[in-house]
Design an enzyme around this catalytic site. Structure first.
Site, PDB file in Angstrom:
ATOM      1  N   GLY A 143       2.252   2.481   5.422  1.00  0.00           N
ATOM      2  CA  GLY A 143       3.381   1.601   5.735  1.00  0.00           C
ATOM      3  C   GLY A 143       4.080   2.014   7.016  1.00  0.00           C
ATOM      4  O   GLY A 143       4.524   1.154   7.799  1.00  0.00           O
ATOM      5  N   GLU A 191       5.549  -3.337   0.696  1.00  0.00           N
ATOM      6  CA  GLU A 191       5.587  -2.952  -0.721  1.00  0.00           C
ATOM      7  C   GLU A 191       4.835  -1.639  -0.847  1.00  0.00           C
ATOM      8  O   GLU A 191       3.614  -1.600  -0.712  1.00  0.00           O
ATOM      9  CB  GLU A 191       4.942  -4.039  -1.587  1.00  0.00           C
ATOM     10  N   GLY A 216       0.820  -1.206   0.000  1.00  0.00           N
ATOM     11  CA  GLY A 216       0.000   0.000   0.000  1.00  0.00           C
ATOM     12  C   GLY A 216       0.851   1.251   0.000  1.00  0.00           C
ATOM     13  O   GLY A 216       1.987   1.250  -0.490  1.00  0.00           O
ATOM     14  N   SER A 217       0.329   2.304   0.580  1.00  0.00           N
ATOM     15  CA  SER A 217       1.001   3.598   0.550  1.00  0.00           C
ATOM     16  C   SER A 217       2.098   3.684   1.602  1.00  0.00           C
ATOM     17  O   SER A 217       2.078   2.973   2.612  1.00  0.00           O
ATOM     18  CB  SER A 217      -0.015   4.720   0.802  1.00  0.00           C
ATOM     19  N   CYS A 223       1.218  -0.080  -8.814  1.00  0.00           N
ATOM     20  CA  CYS A 223       2.330   0.515  -8.063  1.00  0.00           C
ATOM     21  C   CYS A 223       3.609   0.622  -8.881  1.00  0.00           C
ATOM     22  O   CYS A 223       4.470   1.447  -8.569  1.00  0.00           O
ATOM     23  CB  CYS A 223       2.591  -0.274  -6.782  1.00  0.00           C
TER      24      CYS A 223
END
Length: 471
Positions: free
Chosen positions: A196, A213, A191-192, A247
């Site tokens: 994170g 990630e 995610g963002s 992403c």
């Protein structure tokens, strides 16, 4: 969060942990059984998964198969083929006589997998393959934005994993917050970067290792000598797949000033070739996942120097694939940029083209901002390709293609720095979700204490020192 919600979350976590403690996924046979169950979950419910992905992201069947389901089936098949080899204990040379050593892979325990909304099936279940292959149990948390997918998986997981080897917690952000109060043996989050940091902070309280990630602004360099028509088609496919909600999609393009207008024209031609004159009616063009994400992208577009009115339909969550040319003064990346399109990851169907005269200047721009998850070059010489490989740092580099590196199971997928930590796919997944435990065995005929004694004769201590230092 209510007491009932907390109790439900605790039950979900405890079921998976109890399953691990009782060894439901410890043997090779059990691991194979669970991997086969996961494969059946995908293959026996393809139509339902297609429908859920279309309802959420407008993914057509081919795109759903190509970017989600086929990736999973391939990874599962590879794990089944290699599992016995991965699980083997490996011998290690110690360099010491009568002293042997081994590395024994053992499972970590119970793993929490928190998935994003852009590839809600693949990015939830792909890490699970390695988790199960390594002998762990898992708790899954799908993204709340993809409610149809989450609801479907919420029904399927208990059906295919009735022994509790895999459990699932669906619901809003508060459910994820509740899960993070529990101790896990490993956490996977995609995610963002903002979220994170929250995951990392929660994991630190229990000293839990993580795989993050996080994406970022993946840069693209188009060289002066590139065939722009060909390059535009390659970039357009990678950028606008899944309505650019990927992403590792190209986030912005740098190219010499003389290339800017021809590349923009070629990109717009490639968009028409891919999606027709009206992409909103195209079966192969996706939709923005939610009104909240739609509003954010419309606001970003409002700051861009547009040459025409961009079609945006909130009721359909549709935004027209758009190419924007930015001026020289907008080249600086980061929060200090005076162009919002360059200050954060776009994550939508808007592609800025920035005039940058040389590869060296492009590398300066890339290195002035966070390390990206991916970096792409098109039409560059081998010398220029090596320049980007050696002078920048990113999760991966691809030349004359984009996106495909993330789908190659033989390669690790992961970020570096702000774009993430850890890696998975194939054998890398097994290793990430295993502890490779050293086991040392000394012959009963040798007493190390008698050899490693400062009172030993000098000839012996000298010999030991020489033996150790030779490596």
């Amino acid at each position: 969060m209510s007491t009932a919600d907390k109790a439900a979350i605790a039950s979900i976590v405890n079921t998976a942990r109890s399953a691990f403690n009782t060894g439901v996924n410890s043997s090779q046979e059990q691991r194979r059984t669970h991997l086969l169950a996961l494969r059946r979950l995908v293959t026996e419910n393809e139509n339902a998964l297609h429908e859920a992905l279309h309802a959420t992201l407008h993914k057509n069947q081919f795109e759903a198969d190509f970017s989600e389901l086929n990736v999973l089936i391939s990874e599962i098949n590879a794990a089944l083929r290699s599992l016995s080899k991965w699980m083997k204990t490996s011998r290690v040379r110690t360099g010491m006589p009568a002293m042997g050593a081994q590395l024994q892979p053992e499972p970590l325990g119970t793993v929490l997998i928190m998935a994003p909304w852009n590839y809600p099936v693949q990015l939830l279940l792909n890490p699970l393959i390695g988790v199960l292959a390594a002998g762990n149990t898992a708790v899954l948390k799908p993204a709340p934005e993809t409610a149809q997918v989450a609801a479907l998986l919420g029904e399927l997981i208990p059906r295919y994993f009735p022994d509790g080897a895999v459990t699932i917690a669906t619901g809003p952000v508060e459910v994820a917050t509740g899960l993070l109060t529990h101790r896990f043996d490993f956490i996977v989050f995609t995610g963002s970067g903002k979220t994170g940091k929250i995951i990392l902070e929660a994991a630190a309280k229990h000293l839990t290792p993580v795989l993050l990630e996080l994406g970022g602004k993946s840069p693209t360099w188009v060289d002066a000598q590139a065939d722009l028509e060909d390059v535009a088609q390659r970039i357009a496919w990678a950028k606008f797949l899944n309505a650019s909600q990927t992403c590792v999609a190209p986030d912005y393009v740098m190219t010499p000033a003389a290339n800017v207008v021809p590349l923009k024209d070629a990109m717009e031609k490639a968009i028409r070739q891919s999606f027709g004159d009206d992409p909103q009616t195209a079966k192969n063009f996706g939709r923005i996942v939610s009104e909240k994400r739609f509003d954010r992208l419309v606001e970003l577009l409002g700051s861009a120097p547009l040459e025409y009115e961009v079609s945006c339909d909130k009721s359909d969550r549709y935004i027209q694939p758009t190419v924007v040319v930015l001026d020289e003064w907008n080249q600086v990346l980061g929060e200090g940029s005076n162009q919002p399109l360059m200050s954060e990851e776009i994550f939508g169907p808007v592609l800025p083209i920035v005039p940058v005269e040389t590869p060296e200047r492009a590398i300066e721009i890339i290195n002035a901002w966070d390390k990206p998850l991916a970096l792409y070059t098109f039409g560059a010489s081998r010398e220029t390709q090596r320049l980007f490989e050696q002078k920048t740092s990113s999760g991966a580099v691809a030349h004359n293609a984009a996106l495909i590196q993330a789908g190659l199971g033989a390669l690790p997928f992961g970020g570096v720095g702000a774009s993430g930590m850890g890696r998975y796919h194939g054998k890398f997944s097994f290793d990430t979700f295993s502890h490779h435990k050293p086991v040392v065995k000394v012959s009963p005929r040798i007493n190390p204490l008698k050899v490693m004694d400062a009172n030993s004769p000098k000839w012996l201590t000298d010999a030991i020192t020489k033996f150790q230092r030779r490596g």
